[in-house]
Each structure stands twice: as structure tokens, then as C-alpha cells.
Design a protein around this motif. Structure first.
Motif, PDB file in Angstrom:
ATOM      1  N   LEU A  58       0.833  -1.204   0.000  1.00  0.00           N
ATOM      2  CA  LEU A  58       0.000   0.000   0.000  1.00  0.00           C
ATOM      3  C   LEU A  58       0.870   1.258   0.000  1.00  0.00           C
ATOM      4  CD1 LEU A  58      -2.924  -0.800   2.490  1.00  0.00           C
ATOM      5  CD2 LEU A  58      -3.028  -0.697  -0.006  1.00  0.00           C
ATOM      6  N   GLU A  59       1.950   1.232   0.754  1.00  0.00           N
ATOM      7  CA  GLU A  59       2.806   2.413   0.859  1.00  0.00           C
ATOM      8  C   GLU A  59       3.730   2.562  -0.344  1.00  0.00           C
ATOM      9  OE1 GLU A  59       4.841   2.037   4.561  1.00  0.00           O
ATOM     10  OE2 GLU A  59       3.066   2.484   5.779  1.00  0.00           O
ATOM     11  N   ASP A  60       4.437   1.495  -0.690  1.00  0.00           N
ATOM     12  CA  ASP A  60       5.510   1.604  -1.676  1.00  0.00           C
ATOM     13  C   ASP A  60       5.050   1.382  -3.111  1.00  0.00           C
ATOM     14  OD1 ASP A  60       7.190   1.974   0.499  1.00  0.00           O
ATOM     15  OD2 ASP A  60       7.689  -0.150   0.636  1.00  0.00           O
ATOM     16  N   TYR A  61       3.908   0.724  -3.269  1.00  0.00           N
ATOM     17  CA  TYR A  61       3.409   0.410  -4.618  1.00  0.00           C
ATOM     18  C   TYR A  61       2.177   1.242  -4.963  1.00  0.00           C
ATOM     19  CZ  TYR A  61       2.166  -2.450  -8.679  1.00  0.00           C
ATOM     20  OH  TYR A  61       1.864  -2.892  -9.944  1.00  0.00           O
ATOM     21  N   ALA A  62       1.234   1.299  -4.036  1.00  0.00           N
ATOM     22  CA  ALA A  62      -0.003   2.043  -4.311  1.00  0.00           C
ATOM     23  C   ALA A  62       0.123   3.531  -4.030  1.00  0.00           C
ATOM     24  CB  ALA A  62      -1.157   1.454  -3.501  1.00  0.00           C
ATOM     25  N   GLY A  63       1.089   3.912  -3.190  1.00  0.00           N
ATOM     26  CA  GLY A  63       1.298   5.339  -2.926  1.00  0.00           C
ATOM     27  C   GLY A  63       0.529   5.881  -1.740  1.00  0.00           C
ATOM     28  N   ARG A  64       0.204   5.040  -0.785  1.00  0.00           N
ATOM     29  CA  ARG A  64      -0.497   5.509   0.401  1.00  0.00           C
ATOM     30  C   ARG A  64       0.496   6.026   1.434  1.00  0.00           C
ATOM     31  NH1 ARG A  64      -5.681   4.358  -0.452  1.00  0.00           N
ATOM     32  NH2 ARG A  64      -6.029   5.659   1.371  1.00  0.00           N
ATOM     33  N   PRO A  65       0.044   6.892   2.351  1.00  0.00           N
ATOM     34  CA  PRO A  65      -1.324   7.383   2.500  1.00  0.00           C
ATOM     35  C   PRO A  65      -1.674   8.431   1.448  1.00  0.00           C
ATOM     36  CG  PRO A  65       0.079   8.447   4.117  1.00  0.00           C
ATOM     37  CD  PRO A  65       0.936   7.416   3.428  1.00  0.00           C
ATOM     38  N   ASN A  81     -16.350  23.777   5.997  1.00  0.00           N
ATOM     39  CA  ASN A  81     -14.958  23.343   5.867  1.00  0.00           C
ATOM     40  C   ASN A  81     -14.947  22.016   5.113  1.00  0.00           C
ATOM     41  OD1 ASN A  81     -13.677  25.452   7.563  1.00  0.00           O
ATOM     42  ND2 ASN A  81     -14.915  24.505   9.175  1.00  0.00           N
ATOM     43  N   LEU A  82     -14.505  22.069   3.867  1.00  0.00           N
ATOM     44  CA  LEU A  82     -14.603  20.915   2.977  1.00  0.00           C
ATOM     45  C   LEU A  82     -13.233  20.283   2.760  1.00  0.00           C
ATOM     46  CD1 LEU A  82     -16.352  19.170   1.134  1.00  0.00           C
ATOM     47  CD2 LEU A  82     -15.981  20.823  -0.689  1.00  0.00           C
ATOM     48  N   TRP A  83     -13.158  18.992   3.057  1.00  0.00           N
ATOM     49  CA  TRP A  83     -11.926  18.219   2.908  1.00  0.00           C
ATOM     50  C   TRP A  83     -12.136  17.137   1.864  1.00  0.00           C
ATOM     51  CZ3 TRP A  83      -7.877  19.652   6.191  1.00  0.00           C
ATOM     52  CH2 TRP A  83      -8.225  20.502   7.250  1.00  0.00           C
ATOM     53  N   LEU A  84     -11.125  16.910   1.043  1.00  0.00           N
ATOM     54  CA  LEU A  84     -11.200  15.885   0.004  1.00  0.00           C
ATOM     55  C   LEU A  84     -10.206  14.774   0.309  1.00  0.00           C
ATOM     56  CD1 LEU A  84     -11.267  18.177  -3.176  1.00  0.00           C
ATOM     57  CD2 LEU A  84     -13.218  17.318  -1.852  1.00  0.00           C
ATOM     58  N   LYS A  85     -10.702  13.555   0.440  1.00  0.00           N
ATOM     59  CA  LYS A  85      -9.823  12.393   0.608  1.00  0.00           C
ATOM     60  C   LYS A  85      -9.453  11.911  -0.785  1.00  0.00           C
ATOM     61  CE  LYS A  85      -7.609   9.104   2.768  1.00  0.00           C
ATOM     62  NZ  LYS A  85      -6.204   9.358   3.148  1.00  0.00           N
ATOM     63  N   ARG A  86      -8.161  12.026  -1.137  1.00  0.00           N
ATOM     64  CA  ARG A  86      -7.709  11.956  -2.523  1.00  0.00           C
ATOM     65  C   ARG A  86      -7.338  10.529  -2.974  1.00  0.00           C
ATOM     66  NH1 ARG A  86      -5.724  16.431  -4.902  1.00  0.00           N
ATOM     67  NH2 ARG A  86      -5.950  15.127  -6.749  1.00  0.00           N
ATOM     68  N   GLU A 219      -9.373   4.804   8.052  1.00  0.00           N
ATOM     69  CA  GLU A 219      -8.296   4.761   9.044  1.00  0.00           C
ATOM     70  C   GLU A 219      -7.368   5.963   8.875  1.00  0.00           C
ATOM     71  OE1 GLU A 219      -4.390   2.005   9.978  1.00  0.00           O
ATOM     72  OE2 GLU A 219      -6.207   1.006   9.269  1.00  0.00           O
ATOM     73  N   GLU A 220      -6.976   6.223   7.615  1.00  0.00           N
ATOM     74  CA  GLU A 220      -6.135   7.389   7.341  1.00  0.00           C
ATOM     75  C   GLU A 220      -6.880   8.686   7.588  1.00  0.00           C
ATOM     76  OE1 GLU A 220      -3.400   5.370   3.805  1.00  0.00           O
ATOM     77  OE2 GLU A 220      -4.717   7.073   3.350  1.00  0.00           O
ATOM     78  N   THR A 221      -8.129   8.755   7.119  1.00  0.00           N
ATOM     79  CA  THR A 221      -8.914   9.978   7.256  1.00  0.00           C
ATOM     80  C   THR A 221      -9.035  10.389   8.716  1.00  0.00           C
ATOM     81  OG1 THR A 221     -10.220   9.496   5.262  1.00  0.00           O
ATOM     82  CG2 THR A 221     -11.171  11.024   6.848  1.00  0.00           C
ATOM     83  N   LYS A 222      -9.322   9.420   9.565  1.00  0.00           N
ATOM     84  CA  LYS A 222      -9.509   9.691  10.990  1.00  0.00           C
ATOM     85  C   LYS A 222      -8.254  10.326  11.589  1.00  0.00           C
ATOM     86  CE  LYS A 222     -11.367   7.202  15.007  1.00  0.00           C
ATOM     87  NZ  LYS A 222     -11.754   5.857  15.505  1.00  0.00           N
ATOM     88  N   GLN A 223      -7.092   9.738  11.302  1.00  0.00           N
ATOM     89  CA  GLN A 223      -5.838  10.258  11.848  1.00  0.00           C
ATOM     90  C   GLN A 223      -5.464  11.594  11.217  1.00  0.00           C
ATOM     91  OE1 GLN A 223      -4.015   8.894  14.475  1.00  0.00           O
ATOM     92  NE2 GLN A 223      -3.144  10.947  14.331  1.00  0.00           N
ATOM     93  N   GLN A 224      -5.624  11.707   9.893  1.00  0.00           N
ATOM     94  CA  GLN A 224      -5.267  12.944   9.205  1.00  0.00           C
ATOM     95  C   GLN A 224      -6.139  14.109   9.664  1.00  0.00           C
ATOM     96  OE1 GLN A 224      -5.819  11.251   5.302  1.00  0.00           O
ATOM     97  NE2 GLN A 224      -3.620  11.291   4.855  1.00  0.00           N
TER      98      GLN A 224
END
Length: 401
Positions: A58-65, A81-86, A219-224
């Protein structure tokens, strides 16, 4: 009757039911395959070796987070306040890569050598062909003739990656029919074949498996969101819904936090009363489609109604059983968005923020117009895919030629 403890849960029971929805309604020939998967998927995906390899890919191949981007101009436009999860910034251009990486590791662990998949918009097909190339496994993707014509760039990508693309010619020749053909293939080839389903649909355990693999989004959205705002939770999370995988992933880690309002945007097509729509939550009734009990659009005598949407990825007459339960229980709200509203939202996002979304994602942006927002509200919208694949439609419908 729904058990009291189940009525409070948004995760499936041991038989794969979310409330009254889910289960495994399958031909006898597929029972060994499904039982094998059901008995092994949690053990495999919860193993330390799987989690380590999945995280690394996910990190090294897909480019997450993927980024959580504050859209300042759209925030001003919508007075919130509008946020976009990209998710459009992942390898292959959509959230689909999260699920295909996880399932290819699972298929490999189970000793499968031949991978089949279905696709509508082509993003799942591309993601499946990508991970099959990575793993060195044979890949066959079923796609409706209608979708092959309107998603030609993705068809070319699949073929370039070494996949065989097989045309579904029945029915409306879209996602439903591609899924039918994939299931027929699996029945005919039960021993060496793994069916890599692209959404939170199908017989148990697929809806739960795909939701777990896509839960990396929330999971990422919550932390970010915490890191960027010092607030615990956003007020809203919004995502488009066809079968519902990106929405399931976007909602997953907020399901048990009722202060977060969950909004799904489904395709109204030409309008709810037009007869050309894919708005399953708005118009559907309980029935069985592709192996699970859920809401689906059907006639009075139980025949599945042909869906329609400008967006190939939302052109499906059913909905994942998780979303059926979220709607019935009141945990999530599902809004219907027409083709024209999605096109208008796509153009707005493009010109305000310089982001060209997939038509699927444009439905999520358009749904913002139906929300009663306050200026202090924090709204996260998942941009599930990029718009490259839809440029022919955009050129024709937005007079860009």
C-alpha cells in the motif's frame, strides 16, 4: 427477527448478515469455494505476514497514505470546511487498488493460479490486471459491451497489463451482466480460480472482506483529520455508492461513532421517475442479487430492472448489504444525484480546485448541495477516482471539443 445485539452492530454476524441483509445465496457448485474462503480469510488477513506485506505494498506500490486536502475555494462555495480524501492519487487512479492488493495476496496464499474479475467503469479491472501482473497470475476481466465502448482507455490499460477482457453481451451489457458472466466462469472453474470481487457485494464473506481491505481510507482519514484540525471527528463523511466499496471504506472507522453523519450518493440517472436510474436505496426492494440478500431494483414479479447511469461504476441495480443495513437502520443517509448534477459538480471541482474527478466521485460532490450545512461544519468527501477514464463523456456532454 433481528437479534438485539445485531441491531446495534454495523458489522456482519458469523453468517455474513448485516441485520436482515447479506448471507450467501449461491449455487451448490460454489459452496466449497465460498466455505474455503470463509474459513480462511480472517486467519490470513489478520496474520502478521499478511499485514506486513499488505502495508508495504500500500505504501511503496499504491502510494499511500493519500492526502486529506482542504479545498479552500469549495469551502467558500459551500460555506463549510470541505476536505477531500484523494483516492484519485493512488496507483491506477482509484481506491480499487487497496482491495485488489489485499485480495491478490489472499488468492496467492490460498494457492489460486487464475484470477477472474468483473468491472463496470474499468477501474477495478485495471487494478486487478495490475496486481495480477505484479503477482504473475493469469487475469480474465469480464466487462459489459456498453462499458467497453464508453471506457475504452481502461480497456486498453487492462490489455496492456496482460489481462484478457471478455465481453458481456446480455441484458444492459453493463456491470450487472459482467458480474453474471464472472460467476458463471467461477462455477465452471471452481478449483484453480479465485474470483476477485470489486465491491462490497456478493456472497459472504466478500462484503466483509472488501470493506476490511478498503477501511484503510477511513483509518487514514480519521488520523489525518485529527492531525490537521485537533478535532476528534468530522461532522460528515460523503462518498458515492454503486456497489459501495469506497463508501464502505470511507465509513468503516466511523460506523460506531454516531456523531459523524454518513452520506452516500447514488446515481439517479435521468431522474428517479424516469425509468433510467440506478438509485437502488431510493427505489429498491429486498431481494437476492449475486449471492446476497439486499436492496435491488426489480419489477413487481421480481425481475431485476436494468439500471442506468452516466457513470459506469454506479450503473448497478443492487447495493452492498452493509449499505442496505446502514440505510434501514438509519445510520447512514443516501441521496440521489442525477447525471446533470454530477456533471455540474465535476466542472465545479475542476475549475475551483484543479481536480478532475471520476464521474462516480462527482456524484459525491454533487450531494453536498442537498445537505443543510453550517459554516463550522467539517465535511470529508472521498474523491474515489480520477477523471481520465471519463474524458470522452466530459468532452461530449460539456461541449469541450
Amino acid at each position: 427477527m433481528i437479534k438485539e445485539e445485531q441491531s446495534k452492530s454495523f458489522h456482519p454476524d458469523n453468517h455474513g448478515f448485516y441485520g436482515p441483509f447479506g448471507g450467501a445465496y449461491i449455487p451448490e457448485m460454489l459452496i466449497p469455494n465460498i466455505e474455503n474462503l470463509r474459513n480462511n480469510y480472517l486467519k490470513i488477513i489478520n496474520s502478521e505476514s499478511f499485514k506486513k506485506e499488505f502495508k508495504a505494498l500500500l505504501e511503496d506500490y499504491a502510494g499511500r497514505p493519500t492526502p486529506l486536502y482542504y479545498a479552500s475555494k469549495l469551502s467558500e462555495q459551500y460555506d463549510c470546511n470541505l476536505w477531500l480524501k484523494r483516492e484519485d492519487l493512488t496507483h491506477t487512479g482509484s481506491h480499487k487498488i487497496n482491495n485488489t492488493i489485499g485480495q491478490i495476496l489472499l488468492a496467492r496464499e490460498m494457492g489460486k493460479k487464475r484470477i477472474i474479475a468483473e468491472t463496470g467503469a474499468g477501474q477495478h479491472g485495471v487494478a486487478t490486471a495490475t496486481v495480477c501482473a505484479l503477482a504473475g497470475l493469469k487475469c480474465i476481466v469480464y466487462m459489459g459491451e456498453t462499458d467497453i465502448e464508453r471506457q475504452a482507455p481502461n480497456v486498453a490499460r487492462m490489455k496492456m497489463l496482460g489481462a484478457e477482457v471478455r465481453t458481456a453481451m446480455s441484458g444492459s451489457r453493463t456491470l450487472k451482466d459482467a458480474t453474471n458472466e464472472a460467476i458463471r466462469d467461477w462455477i465452471a472453474n471452481p478449483l484453480d480460480t479465485y474470483y476477485l470481487i470489486g465491491s462490497v457485494v456478493g456472497p459472504h464473506p466478500y462484503p466483509d472482506l472488501v470493506a476490511r481491505l478498503q477501511s484503510i481510507i477511513s483509518e487514514e482519514t480519521k488520523q489525518q483529520f485529527r492531525d490537521k484540525t485537533d478535532k476528534e471527528f468530522p461532522d460528515y463523511v460523503v462518498a458515492c455508492v454503486g456497489g459501495g466499496s469506497n463508501a464502505a471504506g470511507s465509513f468503516y472507522h466511523f460506523l460506531d461513532h454516531p456523531q459523524v453523519k454518513l452520506i452516500g450518493a447514488e446515481a439517479a440517472g435521468l431522474g428517479l421517475s424516469s425509468g433510467q436510474t440506478a438509485a437502488t436505496i431510493a427505489l429498491g426492494e429486498t431481494g437476492v442479487i449475486h449471492g446476497s440478500m439486499t436492496y435491488l431494483m426489480q419489477t413487481d414479479d421480481g425481475q431485476i430492472t436494468e439500471p442506468y447511469s452516466i457513470s459506469a461504476g454506479l450503473d448497478y441495480p443492487g447495493i452492498g448489504p452493509l449499505h442496505a443495513w446502514l440505510s434501514k437502520s438509519g445510520r447512514a443517509r443516501y441521496l440521489s444525484v442525477t447525471d446533470q448534477e454530477a456533471l455540474d459538480a465535476a466542472l465545479l471541482l475542476t475549475r475551483q480546485e484543479g481536480i478532475i474527478p471520476a464521474l462516480e466521485s462527482a456524484h459525491a460532490v454533487a450531494a453536498i448541495n442537498q445537505l443543510d450545512l453550517n459554516p463550522q461544519d467539517n465535511l470529508v468527501v472521498t474523491i474515489s477516482g480520477r477523471g481520465d477514464k471519463d474524458m470522452n463523456t466530459y468532452m461530449n456532454r460539456l461541449n469541450l471539443l
